[in-house]
Design an enzyme around this catalytic site. Structure first.
Site, PDB file in Angstrom:
ATOM      1  N   ASP A  12       0.859  -1.166   0.000  1.00  0.00           N
ATOM      2  CA  ASP A  12       0.000   0.000   0.000  1.00  0.00           C
ATOM      3  C   ASP A  12       0.911   1.236   0.000  1.00  0.00           C
ATOM      4  OD1 ASP A  12      -2.389   1.583   0.393  1.00  0.00           O
ATOM      5  OD2 ASP A  12      -1.747   1.778   2.479  1.00  0.00           O
ATOM      6  N   ASP A  14      -0.131   5.098   1.006  1.00  0.00           N
ATOM      7  CA  ASP A  14      -0.340   6.006   2.133  1.00  0.00           C
ATOM      8  C   ASP A  14      -0.366   5.229   3.448  1.00  0.00           C
ATOM      9  OD1 ASP A  14      -1.392   8.734   0.725  1.00  0.00           O
ATOM     10  OD2 ASP A  14      -2.105   6.975  -0.352  1.00  0.00           O
ATOM     11  N   ASP A 170      -1.556  -0.984   5.820  1.00  0.00           N
ATOM     12  CA  ASP A 170      -1.830  -0.462   7.163  1.00  0.00           C
ATOM     13  C   ASP A 170      -3.312  -0.288   7.442  1.00  0.00           C
ATOM     14  OD1 ASP A 170      -2.152   3.026   7.123  1.00  0.00           O
ATOM     15  OD2 ASP A 170      -1.915   1.840   5.314  1.00  0.00           O
TER      16      ASP A 170
END
Length: 219
Positions: A12, A14, A170
């Site tokens: 991922d 961000d 996250d």
């Protein structure tokens, strides 16, 4: 039980590779200042940074997509963010070293994000990520995460089977997407993580720093 060793690692963006929350928060606080309001505290905005406009507008204005003014505010936010993509955004500590070490081991790596290509395409090279093996944005496929389509597209572009890739993220939707795609999943506890504890997401592994990923790889 050890994870099957990968031929590629997908990340991922961000909250996993890059700490982009300062500039996302800056864009929504510009909106508040333009409306004569005081800035929303950064600590209230950072946890929702992975949710993009929806999460940040909710935290800063208490507004949801059902509100009649939401779409105009969403466009305002995105336009402001586009003009300041990398003012304070940085790679997380250890990420640059991690990527070098993956390359030295002969492992491919790529990015799978829900951020639109409008932002991802200029942002990745500005952060030093432009040489990724693939970059899949939120609008690259007809579906975004937690749907597995973006991860399956990434594997196809790397000419690998999904099970030959690990996915690191996250947010709960990252783990859901990875599992749906048949990939081993790793939760990045240093990221934004939303409201939930990453221990509850069902990831195959949980790591607390980027370089801990190397501990999961056989030398």
């Amino acid at each position: 039980m050890k994870l099957p060793q990968p031929r590629a690692i997908l990340f991922d963006l961000d909250g996993t590779l890059a700490d982009t929350a300062p500039d996302l928060a800056g864009a929504v606080n510009q909106m508040r200042l333009a409306r004569g309001l005081s800035p929303t505290p950064y600590e209230n905005l950072r946890p929702v940074a992975s949710s993009g406009a929806r999460g940040l507008l909710a935290a800063a204005f208490g507004i949801t997509p059902e509100a009649p003014e939401y779409e105009a505010m969403r466009i305002d936010f995105l336009n402001r963010y586009e003009t300041g993509l990398v003012i304070d955004s940085r790679l997380f500590d250890g990420v640059a070293d991690l990527l070098v070490q993956l390359e030295q081991r002969g492992l491919a790596w790529g990015i799978v994000t829900n951020k639109a290509a409008r932002f991802t395409d200029p942002l990745a090279p500005l952060l030093g990520l432009g040489h990724a093996g693939c970059i899949i944005s939120g609008d690259t496929t007809p579906h975004s995460k937690p749907h597995p389509a973006p991860l399956l597209e990434a594997a196809a572009r790397l000419q690998l089977a999904p099970q030959e890739c690990w996915y690191v993220g996250d947010d709960l939707r990252d783990i859901q997407a990875g599992r749906a795609a048949g990939m081993p999943t790793i939760a990045a506890a240093w990221g934004y993580c939303g409201d939930a504890a990453p221990t509850t997401w069902g990831a195959d592994e949980l790591i607390h720093t980027p370089l801990q990923l190397l501990d999961l790889l056989r030398s």
